[in-house]
Design an enzyme around this catalytic site. Structure first.
Site, mmCIF file in Angstrom:
data_model
loop_
_atom_site.group_PDB
_atom_site.id
_atom_site.type_symbol
_atom_site.label_atom_id
_atom_site.label_comp_id
_atom_site.label_asym_id
_atom_site.label_seq_id
_atom_site.Cartn_x
_atom_site.Cartn_y
_atom_site.Cartn_z
ATOM 1 N N ARG A 149 0.844 -1.195 0.000
ATOM 2 C CA ARG A 149 0.000 0.000 0.000
ATOM 3 C C ARG A 149 0.883 1.250 0.000
ATOM 4 O O ARG A 149 2.023 1.205 0.467
ATOM 5 C CB ARG A 149 -0.914 0.011 1.224
ATOM 6 C CG ARG A 149 -1.830 -1.198 1.341
ATOM 7 C CD ARG A 149 -2.635 -1.145 2.633
ATOM 8 N NE ARG A 149 -3.537 -2.281 2.770
ATOM 9 C CZ ARG A 149 -3.258 -3.410 3.401
ATOM 10 N NH1 ARG A 149 -2.058 -3.550 3.972
ATOM 11 N NH2 ARG A 149 -4.139 -4.386 3.489
ATOM 12 N N LYS B 232 -1.808 -2.740 8.132
ATOM 13 C CA LYS B 232 -2.983 -2.317 8.905
ATOM 14 C C LYS B 232 -2.996 -3.018 10.253
ATOM 15 O O LYS B 232 -2.623 -4.182 10.363
ATOM 16 C CB LYS B 232 -4.260 -2.647 8.134
ATOM 17 C CG LYS B 232 -4.493 -1.760 6.912
ATOM 18 C CD LYS B 232 -5.831 -2.065 6.270
ATOM 19 C CE LYS B 232 -6.131 -1.114 5.126
ATOM 20 N NZ LYS B 232 -7.443 -1.377 4.498
ATOM 21 N N HIS C 202 -2.588 2.079 -5.869
ATOM 22 C CA HIS C 202 -3.528 0.977 -5.687
ATOM 23 C C HIS C 202 -3.731 0.188 -6.976
ATOM 24 O O HIS C 202 -3.944 -1.030 -6.931
ATOM 25 C CB HIS C 202 -4.863 1.498 -5.148
ATOM 26 C CG HIS C 202 -5.439 0.625 -4.074
ATOM 27 N ND1 HIS C 202 -4.820 0.427 -2.858
ATOM 28 C CD2 HIS C 202 -6.544 -0.149 -4.047
ATOM 29 C CE1 HIS C 202 -5.532 -0.406 -2.112
ATOM 30 N NE2 HIS C 202 -6.577 -0.774 -2.822
ATOM 31 N N ARG D 199 -0.980 -2.121 -7.098
ATOM 32 C CA ARG D 199 -1.245 -3.206 -6.135
ATOM 33 C C ARG D 199 -2.177 -4.237 -6.783
ATOM 34 O O ARG D 199 -1.949 -5.448 -6.681
ATOM 35 C CB ARG D 199 -1.878 -2.610 -4.872
ATOM 36 C CG ARG D 199 -2.247 -3.608 -3.775
ATOM 37 C CD ARG D 199 -2.644 -2.804 -2.529
ATOM 38 N NE ARG D 199 -3.327 -3.600 -1.525
ATOM 39 C CZ ARG D 199 -2.716 -4.327 -0.596
ATOM 40 N NH1 ARG D 199 -1.402 -4.381 -0.584
ATOM 41 N NH2 ARG D 199 -3.416 -4.993 0.308
ATOM 42 N N HIS E 280 -3.680 -9.075 3.561
ATOM 43 C CA HIS E 280 -5.126 -9.168 3.757
ATOM 44 C C HIS E 280 -5.439 -10.055 4.961
ATOM 45 O O HIS E 280 -4.877 -11.144 5.094
ATOM 46 C CB HIS E 280 -5.804 -9.763 2.521
ATOM 47 C CG HIS E 280 -5.927 -8.817 1.373
ATOM 48 N ND1 HIS E 280 -6.090 -9.223 0.062
ATOM 49 C CD2 HIS E 280 -5.926 -7.457 1.335
ATOM 50 C CE1 HIS E 280 -6.173 -8.168 -0.718
ATOM 51 N NE2 HIS E 280 -6.072 -7.085 0.023
ATOM 52 N N TYR F 298 -9.155 -10.764 -6.958
ATOM 53 C CA TYR F 298 -8.138 -10.697 -8.004
ATOM 54 C C TYR F 298 -8.077 -11.961 -8.852
ATOM 55 O O TYR F 298 -7.221 -12.084 -9.719
ATOM 56 C CB TYR F 298 -6.753 -10.459 -7.371
ATOM 57 C CG TYR F 298 -6.666 -9.169 -6.614
ATOM 58 C CD1 TYR F 298 -6.665 -7.951 -7.279
ATOM 59 C CD2 TYR F 298 -6.593 -9.160 -5.225
ATOM 60 C CE1 TYR F 298 -6.598 -6.757 -6.582
ATOM 61 C CE2 TYR F 298 -6.530 -7.976 -4.522
ATOM 62 C CZ TYR F 298 -6.530 -6.780 -5.205
ATOM 63 O OH TYR F 298 -6.469 -5.605 -4.514
#
Length: 299
Positions: A148, A172, A245, A248, A271, A280
């Protein structure tokens, strides 16, 4: 003042108990402020006075202002979390946001670039100049790792292991993960670190470890990285849309189309849930044609 105190307590809860990142808390506060603006318009003084009818009016307002479904879902989820906390603290008696239905998610395929579209981008940076070395390293790293933009902006020199070809990423929820990178990214990073970055850091009297810096030798922000990519598109005279993004998305799509394991890509992307990675698994037309020609008996 009562609302201000309630929000302050909620922020402490997010920081201490939930261990949320600074960026996540900023997003919470933005959505709460948006609802507080609505409360002022409706002359609702406290969170405790919010009724389900008020929430329905708020949702109608969001619909009229044509907010995306994902944005509406995020705002509702934010307020649900806030009111759940306020109930625990006995500041409100009920959480009517739990009665508000979340909009169905839009099944949109993520934007990605074909390899041919990327090729020109990798040839336009002036590698004889510090800024060109930096820009090339940023582009290579985004495509090589799928990290990210906020993660890239916060990378430090000590996060790179050139010996085994990995970077340590703080994602995150302050979760750390190791992500490998390939030979092209390694070459660009070493060129930038050993030459361009040292020259740029001469403009800054305060030494620091951040990997990517601007022309003043200060940490390069997420916004700065987006600006760099836009400039590269302009210089390459391309009409494609690109952002950190999109790169990504491109990383994940190319990995999976080439046969990479879904859980491996999940780990590299950071994730928490496999469902986030499964978007994806869309297949490109080229990939479909290759599979058909290779496996259909009468192709």
């Amino acid at each position: 003042m009562e609302n201000h105190r309630a929000v302050s307590l909620f922020v402490e809860f997010l920081q201490i108990e939930k261990n949320c990142s600074k960026l996540t808390i900023e997003h919470y506060l933005k959505d709460i402020k948006h609802f507080e603006t609505f409360m002022k318009q409706q002359k609702i003084n406290t969170f405790a006075a919010v009724s389900y009818g008020d929430i329905r009016v708020y949702l109608t307002k969001l619909h009229k202002e044509q907010y995306a479904r994902a944005t509406v879902s995020r705002k509702i989820s934010c307020m649900r979390s806030l009111f759940k906390f306020l109930m625990r603290e006995k500041i409100v008696e009920r959480n009517d946001f739990t009665l508000a239905p979340l909009p169905k998610k839009e099944q949109l395929l993520p934007n990605f670039l074909y390899e041919e579209e990327l090729k020109k981008l990798f040839t336009i940076s002036d590698l004889t100049k510090p800024m060109g070395q930096r820009d090339q390293a940023i582009l290579e790293l985004f495509y090589a790792t799928g990290i990210r933009v906020s993660e890239c902006s916060n990378l430090s020199l000590r996060d790179i292991d050139f010996h085994i070809g990995t970077i340590l990423v703080l994602g995150k929820g302050n979760k750390e993960r190791f992500v490998p990178f390939g030979s092209f990214a390694q070459s660009s990073l070493q060129n930038y670190v050993n030459d361009g970055r040292k020259k740029l850091m001469k403009q800054n009297e305060n030494a620091h470890e951040f990997l990517f810096v601007n022309y003043r030798g200060e940490r390069l922000s997420s916004r700065g990285m987006r600006t760099i990519l836009n400039k590269m598109i302009e210089n390459a005279a391309l009409t494609i849309q690109i952002s950190p993004h999109v790169l990504r998305h491109t990383f994940a799509t190319h990995m999976l189309n080439a046969g990479a394991d879904l859980r491996g890509v999940q780990e590299m992307l950071g994730h928490a849930h496999l469902s986030s990675t499964q978007i994806y698994t869309h297949v490109t037309k080229d990939r479909l044609q290759t599979v058909y020609k290779n496996f259909h008996p009468r192709a």
